[in-house]
Scaffold this motif. Structure first.
Motif, PDB file in Angstrom:
ATOM      1  N   MET A   1       0.823  -1.199   0.000  1.00 43.38           N
ATOM      2  CA  MET A   1       0.000   0.000   0.000  1.00 43.38           C
ATOM      3  C   MET A   1       0.865   1.261   0.000  1.00 43.38           C
ATOM      4  O   MET A   1       1.992   1.240   0.470  1.00 43.38           O
ATOM      5  N   SER A   2       0.310   2.351  -0.472  1.00 44.72           N
ATOM      6  CA  SER A   2       1.064   3.591  -0.648  1.00 44.72           C
ATOM      7  C   SER A   2       0.810   4.582   0.483  1.00 44.72           C
ATOM      8  O   SER A   2      -0.209   4.529   1.167  1.00 44.72           O
ATOM      9  N   ASN A  23     -10.082   3.609   2.486  1.00 44.62           N
ATOM     10  CA  ASN A  23     -10.843   2.363   2.411  1.00 44.62           C
ATOM     11  C   ASN A  23     -10.114   1.290   1.614  1.00 44.62           C
ATOM     12  O   ASN A  23     -10.333   0.082   1.835  1.00 44.62           O
ATOM     13  N   LEU A  24      -9.254   1.712   0.713  1.00 45.38           N
ATOM     14  CA  LEU A  24      -8.456   0.754  -0.064  1.00 45.38           C
ATOM     15  C   LEU A  24      -7.225   0.277   0.695  1.00 45.38           C
ATOM     16  O   LEU A  24      -6.478  -0.563   0.200  1.00 45.38           O
ATOM     17  N   GLY A  25      -7.003   0.829   1.880  1.00 47.24           N
ATOM     18  CA  GLY A  25      -5.888   0.385   2.714  1.00 47.24           C
ATOM     19  C   GLY A  25      -4.642   1.235   2.634  1.00 47.24           C
ATOM     20  O   GLY A  25      -3.623   0.909   3.241  1.00 47.24           O
ATOM     21  N   HIS A  26      -4.694   2.353   1.902  1.00 48.54           N
ATOM     22  CA  HIS A  26      -3.530   3.228   1.808  1.00 48.54           C
ATOM     23  C   HIS A  26      -3.384   4.062   3.082  1.00 48.54           C
ATOM     24  O   HIS A  26      -4.362   4.328   3.792  1.00 48.54           O
ATOM     25  N   GLU A  27      -2.164   4.495   3.361  1.00 48.73           N
ATOM     26  CA  GLU A  27      -1.912   5.408   4.466  1.00 48.73           C
ATOM     27  C   GLU A  27      -2.032   6.823   3.917  1.00 48.73           C
ATOM     28  O   GLU A  27      -1.213   7.250   3.104  1.00 48.73           O
ATOM     29  N   VAL A  28      -3.037   7.527   4.378  1.00 47.48           N
ATOM     30  CA  VAL A  28      -3.324   8.862   3.851  1.00 47.48           C
ATOM     31  C   VAL A  28      -3.124   9.908   4.938  1.00 47.48           C
ATOM     32  O   VAL A  28      -3.630   9.764   6.048  1.00 47.48           O
ATOM     33  N   VAL A  29      -2.383  10.949   4.610  1.00 48.85           N
ATOM     34  CA  VAL A  29      -2.216  12.092   5.498  1.00 48.85           C
ATOM     35  C   VAL A  29      -3.053  13.229   4.931  1.00 48.85           C
ATOM     36  O   VAL A  29      -2.933  13.580   3.754  1.00 48.85           O
ATOM     37  N   PHE A  73       6.686  10.320   0.936  1.00 44.06           N
ATOM     38  CA  PHE A  73       5.397   9.905   0.384  1.00 44.06           C
ATOM     39  C   PHE A  73       5.576   9.249  -0.978  1.00 44.06           C
ATOM     40  O   PHE A  73       6.475   9.594  -1.736  1.00 44.06           O
ATOM     41  N   ASP A  74       4.671   8.310  -1.272  1.00 40.15           N
ATOM     42  CA  ASP A  74       4.635   7.714  -2.604  1.00 40.15           C
ATOM     43  C   ASP A  74       3.952   8.661  -3.584  1.00 40.15           C
ATOM     44  O   ASP A  74       4.395   8.813  -4.725  1.00 40.15           O
ATOM     45  N   THR A  75       2.870   9.290  -3.115  1.00 38.43           N
ATOM     46  CA  THR A  75       2.096  10.185  -3.988  1.00 38.43           C
ATOM     47  C   THR A  75       1.701  11.441  -3.231  1.00 38.43           C
ATOM     48  O   THR A  75       1.317  11.369  -2.061  1.00 38.43           O
ATOM     49  N   ILE A  76       1.782  12.563  -3.895  1.00 38.87           N
ATOM     50  CA  ILE A  76       1.246  13.820  -3.360  1.00 38.87           C
ATOM     51  C   ILE A  76       0.234  14.349  -4.376  1.00 38.87           C
ATOM     52  O   ILE A  76       0.533  14.480  -5.561  1.00 38.87           O
ATOM     53  N   ILE A  77      -0.974  14.622  -3.886  1.00 38.84           N
ATOM     54  CA  ILE A  77      -2.040  15.152  -4.734  1.00 38.84           C
ATOM     55  C   ILE A  77      -2.240  16.615  -4.385  1.00 38.84           C
ATOM     56  O   ILE A  77      -2.648  16.956  -3.272  1.00 38.84           O
ATOM     57  N   HIS A  78      -1.948  17.491  -5.339  1.00 35.74           N
ATOM     58  CA  HIS A  78      -2.127  18.929  -5.144  1.00 35.74           C
ATOM     59  C   HIS A  78      -3.575  19.270  -5.502  1.00 35.74           C
ATOM     60  O   HIS A  78      -3.873  19.704  -6.614  1.00 35.74           O
ATOM     61  N   ASN A  79      -4.439  19.051  -4.535  1.00 40.11           N
ATOM     62  CA  ASN A  79      -5.880  19.175  -4.747  1.00 40.11           C
ATOM     63  C   ASN A  79      -6.432  20.539  -4.356  1.00 40.11           C
ATOM     64  O   ASN A  79      -7.411  21.007  -4.928  1.00 40.11           O
ATOM     65  N   ALA A  80      -5.830  21.202  -3.370  1.00 38.95           N
ATOM     66  CA  ALA A  80      -6.390  22.449  -2.833  1.00 38.95           C
ATOM     67  C   ALA A  80      -6.545  23.508  -3.914  1.00 38.95           C
ATOM     68  O   ALA A  80      -5.676  23.666  -4.778  1.00 38.95           O
ATOM     69  N   GLY A  81      -7.655  24.230  -3.841  1.00 40.05           N
ATOM     70  CA  GLY A  81      -7.880  25.308  -4.789  1.00 40.05           C
ATOM     71  C   GLY A  81      -9.054  26.161  -4.350  1.00 40.05           C
ATOM     72  O   GLY A  81      -9.909  25.714  -3.583  1.00 40.05           O
TER      73      GLY A  81
END
Length: 241
Positions: A1-2, A23-29, A73-81
């Motif tokens: 998991m990521s 829910n998919l089991g990833h570690e999310v911050v 981190f494996d992935t960073i999502i720049h979602n804020a806007g």
């Protein structure tokens, strides 16, 4: 998991993506704008929550420091806007904050930027941008797409892509919009759940690669924009790290 970090994940599309990835089991911050928002998240999730107002460049830099205290981190999502704000706030939150976080955070395996189908309407004067520092929403999304394409060129050892989530039922867009939160988060969840994508510099809409405005492909302007962001933030982009 990521291990995944998502900016602007206290509500809307960012929160929906976080829920699905957890829910998919990833570690999310998660990321919240302030302590009040963080407390709301704490009542719902037993996960790490980082705080930082992306409309404040110093807080954004401090947020990057906090992120770097975590394991890489494996992935960073720049979602804020932001959308319903003044043009200077839109430029700071939608463009400068992602630039600061991109440059200061330890390089992940994958970067995902959130674009918009409004980006073709964006326009700017490259010679005035560093002094005006104000753009409308469409232009901010054109600029973030151009930054994503530039980062994909500079950092060929990681995957860097942009996602158009669609017109989604959120308070920022419109609750009468046709796309659901599930629709708007599906592509980010898919990308973040795959370690070895094998592609970069792409633009996605609803799980499919799609076309974008070709004015975003101007490499000379991309590089000039990075130079402007360096000037405005005092942070040099690490081209070769």
């Amino acid at each position: 998991m990521s291990k995944i970090f998502i900016t602007g994940s206290s509500d809307g599309i960012g929160l929906e993506a976080a829920k699905r990835l957890i829910n998919l089991g990833h570690e999310v911050v998660l990321h919240a704008r302030d302590k009040k928002k963080a407390k709301e998240l704490e009542s719902k999730f037993n996960v790490k929550i980082l705080i930082g107002n992306l409309n404040n460049l110093e807080e954004t830099k401090s947020l990057a420091e906090e992120i770097n205290k975590q394991e890489t981190f494996d992935t960073i999502i720049h979602n804020a806007g932001v959308f319903h704000e003044d043009k200077e706030t839109i430029f700071t939150v939608n463009v400068l904050a992602p630039y600061i976080l991109t440059t200061l955070i330890k390089k992940p395996k994958q970067l995902i930027y959130i674009g918009s189908n409004m980006h073709p309407q964006g326009s700017f004067d490259i010679e005035k941008l560093s002094t005006i520092k104000k753009v409308d929403y469409s232009t901010s999304k054109l600029l973030i797409l151009m930054m994503s394409l530039a980062v994909a060129r500079y950092w060929k050892d990681i995957c860097v892509n942009t996602v158009d989530p669609g017109w989604v039922k959120t308070k920022m867009a419109n609750y009468n919009a046709p796309d659901s939160l599930e629709d708007g988060s599906a592509t980010q969840v898919w990308l973040a759940s795959n370690d070895d994508l094998g592609f970069s510099g792409k633009y996605f809409y609803h799980l499919q690669e799609t076309i974008y405005s070709k004015k975003a492909d101007d490499v000379e302007i991309q590089d000039k924009l990075i130079n402007i962001y360096e000037e405005l933030t005092g942070i040099r982009f690490p081209h070769n790290n």
